[in-house]
Scaffold this motif. Structure first.
Motif, PDB file in Angstrom:
ATOM      1  N   GLU A 230     -51.723  64.037  64.203  1.00 32.59           N
ATOM      2  CA  GLU A 230     -51.019  63.605  65.410  1.00 32.59           C
ATOM      3  C   GLU A 230     -49.545  63.334  65.104  1.00 32.59           C
ATOM      4  O   GLU A 230     -48.981  62.313  65.498  1.00 32.59           O
ATOM      5  CB  GLU A 230     -51.687  62.363  66.013  1.00 32.59           C
ATOM      6  CG  GLU A 230     -53.088  62.609  66.547  1.00 32.59           C
ATOM      7  CD  GLU A 230     -53.099  63.564  67.745  1.00 32.59           C
ATOM      8  OE1 GLU A 230     -52.477  63.235  68.770  1.00 32.59           O
ATOM      9  OE2 GLU A 230     -53.719  64.649  67.623  1.00 32.59           O
ATOM     10  N   ASN A 231     -48.957  64.271  64.345  1.00 33.52           N
ATOM     11  CA  ASN A 231     -47.536  64.236  63.967  1.00 33.52           C
ATOM     12  C   ASN A 231     -47.190  63.075  63.033  1.00 33.52           C
ATOM     13  O   ASN A 231     -46.021  62.724  62.866  1.00 33.52           O
ATOM     14  CB  ASN A 231     -46.631  64.172  65.205  1.00 33.52           C
ATOM     15  CG  ASN A 231     -45.281  64.803  64.944  1.00 33.52           C
ATOM     16  OD1 ASN A 231     -45.150  65.731  64.134  1.00 33.52           O
ATOM     17  ND2 ASN A 231     -44.252  64.293  65.597  1.00 33.52           N
ATOM     18  N   ARG A 232     -48.197  62.488  62.415  1.00 33.22           N
ATOM     19  CA  ARG A 232     -47.978  61.416  61.451  1.00 33.22           C
ATOM     20  C   ARG A 232     -48.281  61.951  60.057  1.00 33.22           C
ATOM     21  O   ARG A 232     -49.399  62.393  59.785  1.00 33.22           O
ATOM     22  CB  ARG A 232     -48.879  60.223  61.784  1.00 33.22           C
ATOM     23  CG  ARG A 232     -48.815  59.085  60.775  1.00 33.22           C
ATOM     24  CD  ARG A 232     -49.700  57.933  61.234  1.00 33.22           C
ATOM     25  NE  ARG A 232     -49.787  56.887  60.235  1.00 33.22           N
ATOM     26  CZ  ARG A 232     -50.471  55.758  60.385  1.00 33.22           C
ATOM     27  NH1 ARG A 232     -51.127  55.540  61.533  1.00 33.22           N
ATOM     28  NH2 ARG A 232     -50.513  54.854  59.434  1.00 33.22           N
ATOM     29  N   PHE A 255     -57.331  64.555  52.124  1.00 33.85           N
ATOM     30  CA  PHE A 255     -56.615  63.733  53.094  1.00 33.85           C
ATOM     31  C   PHE A 255     -57.572  62.678  53.658  1.00 33.85           C
ATOM     32  O   PHE A 255     -58.793  62.851  53.651  1.00 33.85           O
ATOM     33  CB  PHE A 255     -56.054  64.596  54.231  1.00 33.85           C
ATOM     34  CG  PHE A 255     -57.102  65.439  54.919  1.00 33.85           C
ATOM     35  CD1 PHE A 255     -57.796  64.958  56.019  1.00 33.85           C
ATOM     36  CD2 PHE A 255     -57.400  66.706  54.434  1.00 33.85           C
ATOM     37  CE1 PHE A 255     -58.769  65.734  56.635  1.00 33.85           C
ATOM     38  CE2 PHE A 255     -58.386  67.480  55.047  1.00 33.85           C
ATOM     39  CZ  PHE A 255     -59.069  66.995  56.146  1.00 33.85           C
ATOM     40  N   THR A 256     -56.993  61.584  54.157  1.00 33.77           N
ATOM     41  CA  THR A 256     -57.774  60.515  54.777  1.00 33.77           C
ATOM     42  C   THR A 256     -57.202  60.229  56.153  1.00 33.77           C
ATOM     43  O   THR A 256     -56.077  59.705  56.265  1.00 33.77           O
ATOM     44  CB  THR A 256     -57.723  59.225  53.931  1.00 33.77           C
ATOM     45  OG1 THR A 256     -58.135  59.509  52.599  1.00 33.77           O
ATOM     46  CG2 THR A 256     -58.630  58.151  54.535  1.00 33.77           C
ATOM     47  N   PRO A 257     -57.909  60.580  57.235  1.00 37.75           N
ATOM     48  CA  PRO A 257     -57.396  60.315  58.595  1.00 37.75           C
ATOM     49  C   PRO A 257     -57.251  58.816  58.834  1.00 37.75           C
ATOM     50  O   PRO A 257     -58.236  58.073  58.755  1.00 37.75           O
ATOM     51  CB  PRO A 257     -58.461  60.920  59.507  1.00 37.75           C
ATOM     52  CG  PRO A 257     -59.202  61.899  58.646  1.00 37.75           C
ATOM     53  CD  PRO A 257     -59.173  61.322  57.273  1.00 37.75           C
ATOM     54  N   PRO A 258     -56.020  58.331  59.125  1.00 37.47           N
ATOM     55  CA  PRO A 258     -55.825  56.885  59.329  1.00 37.47           C
ATOM     56  C   PRO A 258     -56.082  56.431  60.766  1.00 37.47           C
ATOM     57  O   PRO A 258     -56.131  55.229  61.038  1.00 37.47           O
ATOM     58  CB  PRO A 258     -54.343  56.691  58.972  1.00 37.47           C
ATOM     59  CG  PRO A 258     -53.708  57.987  59.360  1.00 37.47           C
ATOM     60  CD  PRO A 258     -54.747  59.061  59.139  1.00 37.47           C
ATOM     61  N   MET A 264     -58.182  65.296  67.784  1.00 33.90           N
ATOM     62  CA  MET A 264     -56.861  65.016  67.218  1.00 33.90           C
ATOM     63  C   MET A 264     -56.386  66.230  66.407  1.00 33.90           C
ATOM     64  O   MET A 264     -57.185  66.901  65.741  1.00 33.90           O
ATOM     65  CB  MET A 264     -56.899  63.767  66.347  1.00 33.90           C
ATOM     66  CG  MET A 264     -57.159  62.492  67.138  1.00 33.90           C
ATOM     67  SD  MET A 264     -56.893  60.989  66.156  1.00 33.90           S
ATOM     68  CE  MET A 264     -58.157  61.173  64.900  1.00 33.90           C
ATOM     69  N   LYS A 265     -55.092  66.458  66.465  1.00 34.35           N
ATOM     70  CA  LYS A 265     -54.501  67.630  65.821  1.00 34.35           C
ATOM     71  C   LYS A 265     -54.134  67.316  64.368  1.00 34.35           C
ATOM     72  O   LYS A 265     -53.255  66.505  64.100  1.00 34.35           O
ATOM     73  CB  LYS A 265     -53.260  68.082  66.591  1.00 34.35           C
ATOM     74  CG  LYS A 265     -52.687  69.409  66.138  1.00 34.35           C
ATOM     75  CD  LYS A 265     -51.490  69.778  67.012  1.00 34.35           C
ATOM     76  CE  LYS A 265     -50.929  71.138  66.631  1.00 34.35           C
ATOM     77  NZ  LYS A 265     -49.751  71.492  67.478  1.00 34.35           N
ATOM     78  N   LEU A 266     -54.848  67.992  63.445  1.00 36.31           N
ATOM     79  CA  LEU A 266     -54.556  67.872  62.017  1.00 36.31           C
ATOM     80  C   LEU A 266     -53.777  69.126  61.600  1.00 36.31           C
ATOM     81  O   LEU A 266     -54.298  70.233  61.678  1.00 36.31           O
ATOM     82  CB  LEU A 266     -55.848  67.755  61.210  1.00 36.31           C
ATOM     83  CG  LEU A 266     -55.691  67.594  59.695  1.00 36.31           C
ATOM     84  CD1 LEU A 266     -55.052  66.248  59.349  1.00 36.31           C
ATOM     85  CD2 LEU A 266     -57.054  67.723  58.993  1.00 36.31           C
ATOM     86  N   GLU A 267     -52.528  68.932  61.201  1.00 33.87           N
ATOM     87  CA  GLU A 267     -51.648  70.062  60.898  1.00 33.87           C
ATOM     88  C   GLU A 267     -51.425  70.203  59.388  1.00 33.87           C
ATOM     89  O   GLU A 267     -51.225  69.208  58.687  1.00 33.87           O
ATOM     90  CB  GLU A 267     -50.289  69.881  61.580  1.00 33.87           C
ATOM     91  CG  GLU A 267     -50.341  69.808  63.087  1.00 33.87           C
ATOM     92  CD  GLU A 267     -48.955  69.547  63.666  1.00 33.87           C
ATOM     93  OE1 GLU A 267     -48.328  70.511  64.136  1.00 33.87           O
ATOM     94  OE2 GLU A 267     -48.513  68.382  63.623  1.00 33.87           O
TER      95      GLU A 267
END
Length: 293
Positions: A230-232, A255-258, A264-267
């Motif tokens: 999400e652009n983070r 990676f670990t989604p916070p 949600m968009k994972l780029e």
């Protein structure tokens, strides 16, 4: 059965050429030097055929020196596509390092077989190259019977044609026509396959995908991988990679989604050395992150 004898100088020279070629191709300081191309041409167009010829015809009576040289070129030209085809159907593909490895192993293996077969023959039967004897023989021929003008012209044209052919091929290999400049960027899921990507997570759970880059830019490149949700930016997943032309990189990225949420968009963003703000390539996954039960 042969006893003690001198080591076969021709086979040692072949093995030495293979070793030197590997050094010039693999060592970064030497990989862009002028001799690298010509050593590579010799490795492809002469050494495998000569080693195989030595393994097939270990005795001096089998074929003479000129026939041996001609057959070496012919066999090398026949061997090259076969080795390339075998790599094409392997997981390594037709790339510089796998090709170098395959040609080197084949040539050295044939040298070992040639040496073994020569050891089974007597010293008078075995084929060998004595540079001193070659020089004395050529000198004796010149003194004994001068060649006619026709023979000299034919020999000169033959040598000139061979040198021109090898030189032209070396130039073409060393200066290939550049195609489209681009970079391959891909992600693989479980078991390093396309698909089966991790998309369902519990908050705090780690995910892993395999990320790959192949440089076809015709020059060395510096890349940066940034993973964003999400652009983070997920700083833990950033990677910096330097690749030479036609070189590849493929490694797992964790990676670990916070955040928690649905769709949600994972780029996966790839930046090159000239543009640090706009992604050069980008890939996306849509993931769901739920609260821990």
């Amino acid at each position: 059965m042969a006893g003690n004898r001198q080591l076969p100088m021709d086979l040692l020279l072949i093995a030495g050429f293979v070793l030197i070629t590997n050094i010039f191709i693999l060592v970064p300081v030497l990989s862009d030097s002028f001799p690298r191309t010509y050593l590579g041409v010799i490795l492809v167009l002469f050494l495998p055929g000569y080693a195989l010829t030595g393994a097939l015809f270990p005795a001096k009576k089998d074929i003479d020196g000129i026939e041996r040289a001609a057959i070496s070129f012919g066999l090398s030209i026949s061997i090259a596509p076969i080795l390339g085809l075998s790599l094409n159907y392997s997981s390594w593909g037709i790339r510089e390092i796998p090709l170098l490895t395959e040609f080197s192993i084949f040539t050295l293996l044939m040298c070992v077989i040639a040496y073994y077969r020569r050891r089974l023959l007597s010293e008078t039967e075995v084929f060998g190259v004595s540079f001193k004897k070659c020089y004395l023989s050529m000198k004796a021929r010149v003194l004994e019977k001068p060649e006619s003008k026709t023979d000299k012209v034919i020999a000169f044209i033959f040598v000139l044609s061979m040198l021109a052919s090898i030189g032209s091929l070396a130039y073409i290999i060393g200066n290939p026509k550049e195609g489209e400049h681009f970079t391959e960027f891909y992600i693989l899921g479980n078991n390093s396959t396309i698909g089966d990507y991790p998309t369902e997570f519990v908050q705090g759970e780690k995910g892993t995908v395999t990320v790959g880059i192949i440089n076809h830019e015709y020059r060395p490149m510096d890349y940066t991988i940034d993973v964003r949700l999400e652009n983070r930016s997920l700083q833990e997943s950033q990677k910096q990679i330097s690749l030479g032309n036609n070189m590849s990189w493929e490694e797992p990225v964790t990676f670990t989604p916070p955040l928690k949420g649905k769709n949600m968009k994972l780029e996966f963003l790839l930046f090159n050395e000239t543009e640090k703000t706009i992604p050069y390539r980008n890939l996306n996954l849509w993931i769901n992150v739920t609260e821990e039960a």
